[in-house]
Design an enzyme around this catalytic site. Structure first.
Site, mmCIF file in Angstrom:
data_model
loop_
_atom_site.group_PDB
_atom_site.id
_atom_site.type_symbol
_atom_site.label_atom_id
_atom_site.label_comp_id
_atom_site.label_asym_id
_atom_site.label_seq_id
_atom_site.Cartn_x
_atom_site.Cartn_y
_atom_site.Cartn_z
ATOM 1 C CG ASP A 114 -1.780 -1.179 1.358
ATOM 2 O OD1 ASP A 114 -2.059 -1.792 0.315
ATOM 3 O OD2 ASP A 114 -2.190 -1.506 2.491
HETATM 4 N N1 URA Z 1 -1.087 -5.935 4.020
HETATM 5 C C1 URA Z 1 -1.602 -4.690 4.036
HETATM 6 O O1 URA Z 1 -2.622 -4.449 4.640
HETATM 7 N N2 URA Z 1 -0.926 -3.719 3.374
HETATM 8 C C2 URA Z 1 0.232 -3.921 2.709
HETATM 9 O O2 URA Z 1 0.807 -2.988 2.140
HETATM 10 C C3 URA Z 1 0.743 -5.231 2.709
HETATM 11 C C4 URA Z 1 0.067 -6.221 3.368
#
Ligand code: URA
Length: 269
Positions: A114
């Site tokens: 993310d």
């Molecule tokens: N899980 C999440 O919630 N975000 C990420 O960036 C990676 C794994």
């Protein structure tokens, strides 16, 4: 590594090595202008090994550029996509030289993080490695350092561990439906050894290891536990750990040993 692991579609190999767009190279193949080990191949989906097979286009041997493998310590705010109007993409952190060497979008990230997640991100041109590391059936472990919004007392810690070990149910998010996660492992950390960005002590710190890559998986898991992730950093993919000496937003090439540590074994169904 088995032979099959290194094989890729012929049209992909040709376009990745600068022969033309996917459409151009499909046309060349269908016209019989491409041979593999001296035999004309007419199917763009034919699988070849660009390193051990001799591929010729109109009689000329294809010059295969070796794959590139980079480890990046992804900065918060960077997005794992090739284009963004609003934010800097992770590819824009690469030097012009590394970008120039891999034209045509040949580099991809091994899975996505993310925008607000930091840490270990691998960027490579090796499509078969990406498949092996990200495809759920290979169950590649990924470990995240997590700061939580709420303190978790000892009895709750045990309850979290049990729920995670038996495969927690997460709610739907975006286009991703509700689901039962695979068993995950949580390891509690001494929060006094960690700092928030503003220099304070986080409420709770743990490492969570998951073996799949569902959308927002770690955040959804802690939501299901009625807590919230306030900081997330990936620190491991398979046997490869983030090089903590890499400053945020910088990257380096992976060594041969590190590529082996990252790679997953082919699993038969
Ligand atoms: N899980 C999440 O919630 N975000 C990420 O960036 C990676 C794994």
């Amino acid at each position: 590594m088995s032979d099959l692991k290194n094989k890729e579609r012929l049209d992909k190999i040709l376009s990745n090595n600068g022969i033309g767009t996917r459409r151009d190279v499909k046309h060349l193949i269908r016209c019989g202008k491409v041979s593999v080990n001296g035999v004309a191949v007419f199917e763009p989906e034919f699988h070849a090994d660009s390193f051990s097979d001799e591929i010729c286009v109109e009689g000329k041997k294809l010059n295969v550029e070796p794959n590139a493998y980079f480890m990046m310590n992804k900065a918060g705010g960077a997005v794992c996509s090739t284009k963004s109007d609003r934010r800097r993409t992770v590819f824009e952190y690469l030097s012009p030289e590394d970008n120039r060497m891999y034209p045509g979008g040949r580099l991809s990230t091994v899975g996505r993080l993310d925008a607000d997640t930091e840490g270990l991100l691998v960027i490579t041109s090796d499509g078969s490695l990406i498949h092996r590391v990200t495809f759920p059936k290979y169950e590649v472990p990924k470990t995240y350092l997590v700061y939580l919004r709420d303190v978790v007392d000892d009895s709750k810690k045990i309850s979290y561990e049990k729920k995670l070990a038996s495969g927690i149910h997460i709610a739907a998010e975006g286009k991703d439906g509700e689901a039962d996660c695979r068993p995950a492992v949580i390891e509690w950390k001494d929060k006094k050894l960690y700092y928030t960005k503003s220099g304070g002590t986080p409420s709770e710190v743990c490492c969570l290891t998951v073996t799949e890559g569902k959308f927002h998986e770690v955040k959804r898991i802690f939501k299901a536990l009625e807590n919230e992730v306030v900081y997330l950093k990936r620190i491991r993919i398979n046997g490869l750990f983030l090089d903590e000496t890499l400053p945020e937003g910088s990257y380096r090439r992976l060594t041969e040993d590190e590529i082996r540590l990252l790679d997953a074994e082919e699993k038969n169904d």
